[in-house]
Design an enzyme around this catalytic site. Structure first.
Site, PDB file in Angstrom:
ATOM      1  N   GLU A 184      -2.452   8.901  19.948  1.00 15.22           N
ATOM      2  CA  GLU A 184      -2.876  10.291  20.039  1.00 15.22           C
ATOM      3  C   GLU A 184      -3.921  10.611  18.973  1.00 15.22           C
ATOM      4  O   GLU A 184      -4.933  11.267  19.252  1.00 15.22           O
ATOM      5  CB  GLU A 184      -1.672  11.242  19.887  1.00 15.22           C
ATOM      6  CG  GLU A 184      -0.723  11.258  21.083  1.00 15.22           C
ATOM      7  CD  GLU A 184       0.282  10.106  21.103  1.00 15.22           C
ATOM      8  OE1 GLU A 184       0.258   9.270  20.174  1.00 15.22           O
ATOM      9  OE2 GLU A 184       1.080  10.041  22.053  1.00 15.22           O
ATOM     10  N   SER A 221       1.171   6.478   2.573  1.00  8.76           N
ATOM     11  CA  SER A 221       1.939   7.366   3.458  1.00  8.76           C
ATOM     12  C   SER A 221       3.167   7.961   2.770  1.00  8.76           C
ATOM     13  O   SER A 221       3.812   7.303   1.960  1.00  8.76           O
ATOM     14  CB  SER A 221       2.432   6.598   4.690  1.00  8.76           C
ATOM     15  OG  SER A 221       1.363   6.281   5.520  1.00  8.76           O
ATOM     16  N   GLU A 272     -12.909  -3.436   5.690  1.00 11.40           N
ATOM     17  CA  GLU A 272     -13.061  -4.277   6.869  1.00 11.40           C
ATOM     18  C   GLU A 272     -11.710  -4.734   7.432  1.00 11.40           C
ATOM     19  O   GLU A 272     -11.076  -5.625   6.902  1.00 11.40           O
ATOM     20  CB  GLU A 272     -13.916  -5.494   6.487  1.00 11.40           C
ATOM     21  CG  GLU A 272     -14.136  -6.431   7.626  1.00 11.40           C
ATOM     22  CD  GLU A 272     -14.618  -5.684   8.847  1.00 11.40           C
ATOM     23  OE1 GLU A 272     -13.882  -5.648   9.831  1.00 11.40           O
ATOM     24  OE2 GLU A 272     -15.710  -5.119   8.784  1.00 11.40           O
ATOM     25  N   SER A 287       4.648  -1.694   3.994  1.00 14.12           N
ATOM     26  CA  SER A 287       4.996  -3.009   4.515  1.00 14.12           C
ATOM     27  C   SER A 287       4.915  -4.035   3.398  1.00 14.12           C
ATOM     28  O   SER A 287       4.044  -3.984   2.544  1.00 14.12           O
ATOM     29  CB  SER A 287       4.116  -3.352   5.718  1.00 14.12           C
ATOM     30  OG  SER A 287       3.077  -4.181   5.355  1.00 14.12           O
ATOM     31  N   GLN A 333       0.841  -1.199   0.000  1.00 12.17           N
ATOM     32  CA  GLN A 333       0.000   0.000   0.000  1.00 12.17           C
ATOM     33  C   GLN A 333       0.879   1.253   0.000  1.00 12.17           C
ATOM     34  O   GLN A 333       1.665   1.455   0.927  1.00 12.17           O
ATOM     35  CB  GLN A 333      -0.889  -0.012   1.256  1.00 12.17           C
ATOM     36  CG  GLN A 333      -1.830   1.169   1.374  1.00 12.17           C
ATOM     37  CD  GLN A 333      -2.641   1.108   2.662  1.00 12.17           C
ATOM     38  OE1 GLN A 333      -2.443   0.215   3.481  1.00 12.17           O
ATOM     39  NE2 GLN A 333      -3.539   2.053   2.848  1.00 12.17           N
ATOM     40  N   GLY A 334       0.757   2.048  -1.038  1.00 15.51           N
ATOM     41  CA  GLY A 334       1.605   3.245  -1.156  1.00 15.51           C
ATOM     42  C   GLY A 334       0.806   4.513  -0.895  1.00 15.51           C
ATOM     43  O   GLY A 334       0.526   5.282  -1.816  1.00 15.51           O
TER      44      GLY A 334
END
Lengths: 331, 379, 331, 379
Positions: free
Chosen positions: B362, B127, B242, B159, B124-125
């Site tokens: 946070e 960030s 999900e 990842s 997954q690209g």
């Protein structure tokens, strides 16, 4: 009443800070961890400065200074998170000088101070620098035992920038008791390193969150981050108050050292875990990377906590001692 | 209120248990990253062969059209039997469903099969280094050049990128559009020189995550998902997908770790110490409350179609509990729990990431305060 | 798998919420506390609605509903922080119905349900509504004892909106054991009240910090305040998950009630203290005033925590039970 | 580093101890507020008679010119001997020193003596309902009318107002000046109909604090302190004034409460329980660390003239420790600690105010972050 370092002690601290900043930046710590060996050049330099014998009488080759100077130097060792066997050497030497026999002093101190002999310290199951040590001061309950040339198995821990060993029970059983004062001095020394670790974690974090921006503002301007830093300060200063108090007691009020050292150990065991963990959290994803170097502080903190025997046992010991004192009628 | 499984859920679970018993996973390889990946990939293939790899996918794509509860059961049992999380977890949970929602028939045809069988791993690209939680500010650019898209930029926290054939890539195609607009969702082929995967070493010493340096990667029009300029909407599908199942997997792993600690503490006679018993029990309560709250969340989604307040809490509960658990192990087991290469030492360090990955605690608290409690946006 | 209330249960909850909001606003609670007496009009209304016998079989005059309905009503009692002896009555009645003999049921249940008899519950030293009670279900370790007309001394606690007593040891010693299930039902009932208390504390706080302004903005926009509210939600929902689970087990899996109730008690004991304390803190100076009414929640929370026997004992019990189960080989 | 007292400090302490032994305080009256006030006032008079009421004041005003350490010793011994805090504590610690700094000779002559002897009690009129921590925004107005000042406004959290003859009043004299300007510091006579003191009942049931409704109170020019429009500067003197001594009093009270709990727990045999011993020991560490840190702060102020980082931490440490201590008592002592009218029950409730009064813990953390750590102002 003067709860402050003298000008000479400040100077020792300043010299240690500067030397270690120059010779042992965290990149060197990482290198040492990756190669699995101490920084030998740094160690020679430390030996040359006589830090290993800072609290050892001049008669045995030491500098004849006291617990406060020992704590100050070890605090800086912790601040640098340096990869050198100073904690073990200086703590063992101080313990042997304060609690050993003359024969033991003569046998071990000159060699330790000169860097010719190597010392291990800690519980038998987790002896810092215990593998191949010439002598070990082994924490055993509230007492300590001196063991010459202990049999050992090397032990790799999550803190690869330091060396550990498990000492053979048979070796430890044959050791010479040193008395509780020795254990107290060793715990005080570990607590001092923790104060430095925490100070470093705090300073790295404050610098990072002041600079790193998200959503267009420095992350340090988020109250959750700012308050976390304030809590890190509180923990660090708590550990410092207790460690300095123990250092003072070591010289001025040895009868109070037992409790003072338990207090320092308890405060340090708490801070050793929480402050570096907070540093990682405040750094966000970056803090979880190998390259960011914050983790060395967490790793050393967790292992120092184990060296200290955790916080709980000290808490219980202190409560029972206080209750006993009250039952005895003293105020 | 009925906290037992229905007949059909029990039947689903029994089938699954029988399958797991018949296909006991090999022991987890230690240390070697590639061996570990292969272990996960091989086990996924086994699951896929028998229709268990993506139970929540429709049957026509190789799944079982499982309900949310069944999906949760799958992850619980996966964890309970010591089986590895599927190597292509991002493909199965994120890429697959997103392609099902937005993809053309050709895209579905091309991609879903190899996802299921782990032939093609996905990463997954999203960030980027300067856009942590703030996706709308991402900078990776895709320019139109000679009938293709040419992409330049940097991604981080990717990842599994080193094993991936494909990347769900979010890139800016219109730099003049407002922040959320002008983004496009691409299916980028990782097998090209313009894509440089650099492992990001973690504090554990291993490299689950990577940085991705993209310098002129080429993407064809067939690899645009959901239309040019529509990337934000497609990405939301991915983000909203999900992951509750995953929560069940994590919760079971927490339970297993706690059970291990309980066993080791009991073996050493430590439970006679009231302080130890209380600390362990406090963690037991956290683990149980997490499990119960996760099931409550499941019910809410199933009945009302969207998560209730409890849904926002489970990730936070889990990370908190897992961090405390690994620290308690260090306190109770001593040097053994701090040994390099030992599993407790690894878990202790790995757990520090729990409160950062997948939304820092946070940020989760902000979300709870703003979206669940309706407090003014925090300053 | 359906972890949700039924439509009927929601309706019971809604009715209870509305009735108590109308009849027992916090100003009435304050009044009751200041006069040191329950709100008798409210109590008559509650008796009329049959809430005291909500979990009691119809054969004994109850509504024949289950643990979930009991928990739902007591949650609303807690939300209102109402000054009425419902918790003691409903919990004692449920315990006697589930664990008593037919003779005991016949002797006590119709009178309790009708509001003609009064029940006390809790540890002997802190029995809620124990003074002058016709019958008390006394928590004693993991078990419970039924005591008819216990001798008692009234006990004023920090929660003046409720009545307590210390029961004479001699009375309790002469009681009839009810079995562990009775204690479990009573702890589950207290835990249910705590869930409501916490929910109220949370809602009052969210409303206040969304409105109250300082430095030109709502105080709820300060991250420290917002995160505190998020933590209150987490604690409240944790206590709720555990209490509902116990309520379900009471009806569907009685063999699991022991652990489920210990779990509910532990989660509630934690939340009962922390959530109302947070509510006071988030209200700032106002929260520390008598008139602000937040303190009733804190007071009841601390006393409920004591009724539950604190958190630590439940934690230890749960850990030992889990370890024993693991040693027994079950998963 | 020398954590022992000097010869002269020891001599000071020994004199003081001898005095306290010779003047054992009457038992603390319970319940009746006025009786409690009289107890404190009478004891202050006794202290004042023998020159102990304001050891930090110069000898010419009736003090002993005590050093900070001696002042700390005074408060430690006061607490240790179970003596009450002086009834006129705000006069002695705040009003007196502020008048010494800014007052005219006539003002000093008029006010200092009655402060010392508790003839005239003082209260502090700074806080307002809409200006919690934000003093610069206060709204109370003082208007010039026929050669006097006429004041209208509302003050809150005014402790001891019901017993006070004078009020340190901060009011706005120039509404057009910027926020910090245009304030004037008045010595307001409370004995006038225009000043209405309404007790603010606390959660403990007692009323330490009051609201002050001021509707046309008259103040003469002689009662302006430090000049018209200079109120902010004068108020800073009040705010900055030495309260470290008070910290020592609180710290000793904490210690005493903890010792009481240790004794009661030991009497019940609870220390054999490791969990109890650990929890008590954790509080012992907090109490000791607070004591040591308070002394470190004292040294810093004495040597460098301003507080170091540790100075900002002691109030926060104390309130946290006191809250935990009273809750631990409730856990260990059970119903006894929850009884109405009992001292543990009172302390449990009173402690909730510790993290609010004198600066909320949140504000203290802000201050630490911004002023000690130099972080950007938090949002």
């Amino acid at each position: 009443m003067d709860f402050d370092l003298t000008e000479e002690q400040r100077e020792i601290k300043r010299v240690a800070r500067e030397l270690l900043a120059a010779r042992s930046p965290l990149s060197r710590v990482r290198e040492a961890a990756e190669t699995g060996a101490y920084d030998q050049a740094l160690w020679r330099e430390i030996v040359g400065l006589g830090w290993g014998g800072i609290a050892v009488s001049q008669a045995w080759g030491g500098q004849g200074l006291g617990g406060i100077e020992l704590v100050v130097v070890l605090e800086e060792l912790g601040f640098a998170c340096a990869a050198a066997p100073l904690l073990s050497t200086a703590a063992a030497a101080a313990a042997i000088d304060a609690c050993g026999s003359d024969a033991q002093r003569e046998r071990w101190l000159p060699g330790l101070v000169a860097g010719d002999l190597r010392a291990g310290v800690g519980p038998a199951a987790l002896a810092l620098d215990g593998h191949g040590a010439d002598v070990a001061v082994v924490l055993d309950g509230e007492g300590a035992v001196l063991v010459a040339a202990p049999e050992s198995e090397p032990l790799e821990t999550i803190d690869p920038a330091r060396r550990f060993a498990a000492l053979a029970r048979s070796s430890v059983a044959g050791g010479e008791p040193l008395g509780a004062g020795a254990a107290d001095l060793i715990r005080m020394s570990i607590a001092a390193e923790v104060v430095g670790l925490c100070q470093r974690a705090l300073e790295m974090t404050v610098a990072y969150v002041g600079e790193r921006r998200q959503f267009g503002v420095p992350v340090g301007s988020f109250q959750a981050v700012a308050h976390r830093c304030a809590e890190m300060l509180l923990q660090t200063e708590s550990a410092r108050s207790a460690a300095y108090h123990a250092a003072w007691a070591a010289g001025a009020e040895p009868t109070r050292l037992g409790e003072a050292s338990a207090l320092a150990a308890a405060a340090a065991a708490t801070a050793a875990r929480e402050v570096p963990a907070s540093a990682i959290q405040a750094h966000g994803g970056i803090g979880f990377t190998w390259e960011a170097d914050v983790h060395w502080l967490y790793k050393r903190g967790e292992v120092d906590r184990a060296l200290l025997g955790g916080a709980g046992a000290h808490h219980a010991r202190l409560a029972r001692a206080a209750a006993a004192r009250l039952a005895g009628g003293s105020p | 209120m009925d906290l037992t499984f229905s007949e059909s859920e029990l039947a689903f679970r029994d089938d699954l248990r029988a399958w797991f018993r018949a296909h006991a996973p090999a022991p987890e390889p230690q240390g070697d990253e590639l061996a570990h990946f292969c272990w996960r990939r091989d086990y996924q293939r086994l699951l896929a062969r028998d229709g268990w790899a993506a139970v929540h996918w429709p049957a026509r794509y190789g799944g079982r059209g499982a309900t949310l509860t069944e999906s949760a059961i799958f992850f619980v049992e996966l964890g309970r039997h010591g089986a590895p999380m599927m190597a292509n977890v991002l493909g199965l949970l994120l890429a697959g469903p997103t392609i099902m929602s937005w993809g053309t028939d050709a895209q579905k045809e091309r991609h879903l099969g190899p996802i299921l069988t782990a032939e093609e791993i996905w990463c997954q690209g999203f960030s980027e280094p300067d856009a942590g939680s703030d996706l709308a500010s991402l900078k990776t650019r895709a320019r139109r050049e000679r009938g293709h898209w040419v992409v330049t930029g940097q991604k981080v926290w990717t990842s599994g990128a080193q094993h991936s054939k494909w990347c769900m890539l979010l890139a800016r195609t219109d730099p003049d559009a407002p922040r959320h607009k002008g983004l496009t969702y691409f299916l980028m082929d990782m097998e090209q020189d313009a894509v440089d995967v650099r492992p990001l070493r973690q504090i554990t010493g291993s490299s689950e995550f990577n940085e991705l340096f993209i310098d002129g990667a080429v993407i064809s029009d067939e690899q645009v998902l959901g239309g040019v300029g529509n990337g934000w909407g497609v990405a939301l599908t991915t983000l909203m997908n999900e992951r509750a199942g995953l929560a069940f997997f994590l919760q079971v792993r927490l339970r297993q770790l706690l059970d291990r600690l309980l066993r080791e503490a009991a073996d050493r006679g430590l439970l006679a110490d009231q302080a130890v018993a209380e600390r362990l029990g406090e963690l037991h309560v956290r683990a149980e409350v997490l499990r119960l709250t996760a099931y409550r969340g499941l019910t809410t989604v199933q009945k009302y179609g969207q998560p209730g307040p409890e849904g926002s809490l489970t990730k936070w509960m889990w990370s908190d509990a897992n961090q405390r658990l690994t620290q308690l192990a260090a306190d109770l087991l001593g040097p053994q729990a701090l040994a390099a290469g030992g599993s407790w030492g690894y878990e202790l360090l790995r757990a520090r990431g729990n409160s950062i990955e997948g939304g820092t605690t946070e940020v989760l608290k902000n979300i709870v305060a703003e979206r669940v409690l309706g407090l003014p946006k925090s300053r």
